[in-house]
Design a protein around this motif. Structure first.
Motif, PDB file in Angstrom:
ATOM      1  N   UNK B  28       0.829  -1.203   0.000  1.00 36.75           N
ATOM      2  CA  UNK B  28       0.000   0.000   0.000  1.00 36.75           C
ATOM      3  C   UNK B  28       0.861   1.249   0.000  1.00 36.75           C
ATOM      4  N   UNK B  29       1.945   1.211   0.785  1.00 33.99           N
ATOM      5  CA  UNK B  29       2.835   2.378   0.821  1.00 33.99           C
ATOM      6  C   UNK B  29       3.505   2.549  -0.540  1.00 33.99           C
ATOM      7  N   UNK B  30       3.961   1.395  -1.089  1.00 30.85           N
ATOM      8  CA  UNK B  30       4.633   1.482  -2.389  1.00 30.85           C
ATOM      9  C   UNK B  30       3.685   2.004  -3.463  1.00 30.85           C
ATOM     10  N   UNK B  31       2.412   1.648  -3.348  1.00 25.92           N
ATOM     11  CA  UNK B  31       1.444   2.057  -4.372  1.00 25.92           C
ATOM     12  C   UNK B  31       0.866   3.429  -4.084  1.00 25.92           C
ATOM     13  N   UNK B  32       1.265   4.042  -3.005  1.00 27.31           N
ATOM     14  CA  UNK B  32       0.706   5.345  -2.666  1.00 27.31           C
ATOM     15  C   UNK B  32      -0.475   5.203  -1.733  1.00 27.31           C
ATOM     16  N   UNK B  33      -1.111   6.329  -1.503  1.00 28.79           N
ATOM     17  CA  UNK B  33      -2.198   6.383  -0.528  1.00 28.79           C
ATOM     18  C   UNK B  33      -3.510   5.889  -1.148  1.00 28.79           C
ATOM     19  N   UNK B  34      -4.249   5.117  -0.368  1.00 24.39           N
ATOM     20  CA  UNK B  34      -5.569   4.648  -0.836  1.00 24.39           C
ATOM     21  C   UNK B  34      -6.617   5.644  -0.348  1.00 24.39           C
ATOM     22  N   UNK B  35      -7.342   6.214  -1.281  1.00 23.04           N
ATOM     23  CA  UNK B  35      -8.228   7.324  -0.941  1.00 23.04           C
ATOM     24  C   UNK B  35      -9.697   6.976  -1.192  1.00 23.04           C
ATOM     25  N   UNK B  36     -10.535   7.354  -0.242  1.00 22.21           N
ATOM     26  CA  UNK B  36     -11.991   7.278  -0.420  1.00 22.21           C
ATOM     27  C   UNK B  36     -12.503   8.718  -0.511  1.00 22.21           C
ATOM     28  N   UNK B  37     -13.296   9.008  -1.538  1.00 21.88           N
ATOM     29  CA  UNK B  37     -13.828  10.372  -1.726  1.00 21.88           C
ATOM     30  C   UNK B  37     -15.337  10.374  -1.444  1.00 21.88           C
ATOM     31  N   UNK B 148      -0.112  12.580   4.106  1.00 24.83           N
ATOM     32  CA  UNK B 148      -0.543  11.266   4.604  1.00 24.83           C
ATOM     33  C   UNK B 148       0.426  10.183   4.144  1.00 24.83           C
ATOM     34  N   UNK B 149       0.861  10.323   2.883  1.00 22.22           N
ATOM     35  CA  UNK B 149       1.754   9.312   2.314  1.00 22.22           C
ATOM     36  C   UNK B 149       3.161   9.396   2.865  1.00 22.22           C
ATOM     37  N   UNK B 150       3.467  10.493   3.543  1.00 19.26           N
ATOM     38  CA  UNK B 150       4.817  10.662   4.101  1.00 19.26           C
ATOM     39  C   UNK B 150       5.779  10.980   2.996  1.00 19.26           C
TER      40      UNK B 150
END
Lengths: 206, 150
Positions: B28-37, B148-150
């Motif tokens: 998940x970190x490697x793929x970036x942040x998972x976002x719900x809109x 959030x992703x650091x």
């Protein structure tokens, strides 16, 4: 109630959100001027022949004060800020620190209302300018004291009576003193196309 | 309303319609942040989604109401939620509380309009991590996602 000939739900949603943003900015400016919290309603859209615009914005026989301007650069259309006369009296009383309000709008009061209208219209368009990331310019607003049904006679002289226009109106109010009014964006269907294009671009659809 | 369809399993469908298995924490970190809109305006959701899709983060879901947001949060456990404050039905504050009840560490950024200062204070008290004011620009959204992703 929304009417939507030739406009998709997606486009209407985008237009309502545009009006929400403009009204949010305008209500902050108005709130600062009158020192009261301004509550805004949900945007309403309708497509009507130009002769029916007044009836959609206020009651046909209601005395109103209208402050209106046309957009010149960055967007084509008109912006209209309408107050029932009773609300204009209350607003003027608030601006002049008269708790009892005032009972007459003289030249000085009309000039003050025009300036106030200019500030809130400017704030409204500043919200839109930020949304579209571009400059929007408008003509110096005019002010008119009339009844609801004839407000368009003053502001839309160049548009034929049967031409259809899109209205996006948002009502607002303050509680003490009670001030009601509406902010309205108005587009003829021909001036709407560039705006829809901007919205589509904004959403990465064009 | 045009919703992103989410399956009931642990697998989620991404915005391009391709199915993928749920990633591990490292993935998940490697793929970036998972976002719900979450916003009742499709226009607003699309604007935010397009900005996020221009980064290495991903939009795992969209909701047009508080009810759907709560359901999707429980199912998708995103790293970040963009949550509109004013929505019909269950509003943003109530939705925020429900999400925080599910996961007190949830990162929820409230999407507000000008003049909503009182509600913003209420949202912060209820555990909102941050807020952005409409109309927001691309940089503001990216800045939140990067934080959030650091």
């Amino acid at each position: 109630m929304s009417e939507k000939p030739e406009l998709s739900d997606f486009e209407l949603d985008a237009l309502r959100e545009t009006a929400n943003i403009g009204t949010g900015s305008a209500s902050i400016a108005l709130s600062a001027l009158v020192g009261q919290k301004v509550t805004i309603d949900v945007p309403k859209t309708s497509v009507v022949p130009v002769r029916q615009v007044g009836d959609r914005i206020s009651r046909a026989d209601e005395p109103v004060i209208g402050i209106y301007s046309s957009l010149q650069k960055g967007m084509s259309g008109n912006i209209l800020f309408v107050l029932p006369q009773t609300s204009a009296f209350a607003l003027m009383g608030q601006l002049k620190n008269r708790d009892e309000g005032i009972a007459h709008l003289g030249k000085e009061e009309m000039e003050l209302l025009k300036k106030l209208g200019s500030v809130v219209c400017s704030a409204y368009l500043a919200g839109l300018a930020k949304l579209f990331e571009q400059r929007i310019e408008f003509r110096t607003p005019n002010i008119v004291s009339t009844v609801g049904s004839s407000i368009v006679d003053f502001m839309l002289v160049q548009i034929a009576d049967d031409e259809e226009v899109l209205l996006i109106s948002v009502a607002f109010n303050t509680e003490t003193p009670r001030i009601d009014g509406t902010f309205t964006l108005l587009f003829t269907l021909s001036t709407l196309a560039p705006l829809l294009e901007k919205l589509r671009r904004k959403m990465g659809m064009a | 309303m045009d919703y992103h369809q989410i399956s009931g399993s642990d697998d989620a469908e991404n915005v391009s319609g391709q199915r993928r298995a749920s990633p591990s924490a490292d993935e998940a970190i490697a793929m970036g942040v998972k976002v719900l809109i979450v916003d009742d305006s499709l226009f607003m959701r699309t604007m935010i989604k397009n900005v996020i899709l221009s980064t290495d983060s991903q939009v795992v879901g969209e909701a047009g109401s508080g009810e759907e947001a709560i359901q999707l949060y429980g199912r998708l456990r995103p790293n970040l939620v963009f949550l509109d404050i004013i929505m019909p039905g269950i509003g943003g504050i109530e939705t925020l509380k429900e999400i925080k009840a599910m996961n007190n560490a949830a990162t929820v950024v409230m999407c507000t309009s000008l003049g909503q200062d009182r509600i913003i204070a209420e949202a912060v008290a209820a555990g909102a991590s941050d807020f952005i004011t409409k109309p927001f620009n691309k940089d503001e959204i990216i800045s939140v996602v990067r934080k959030i992703g650091g």
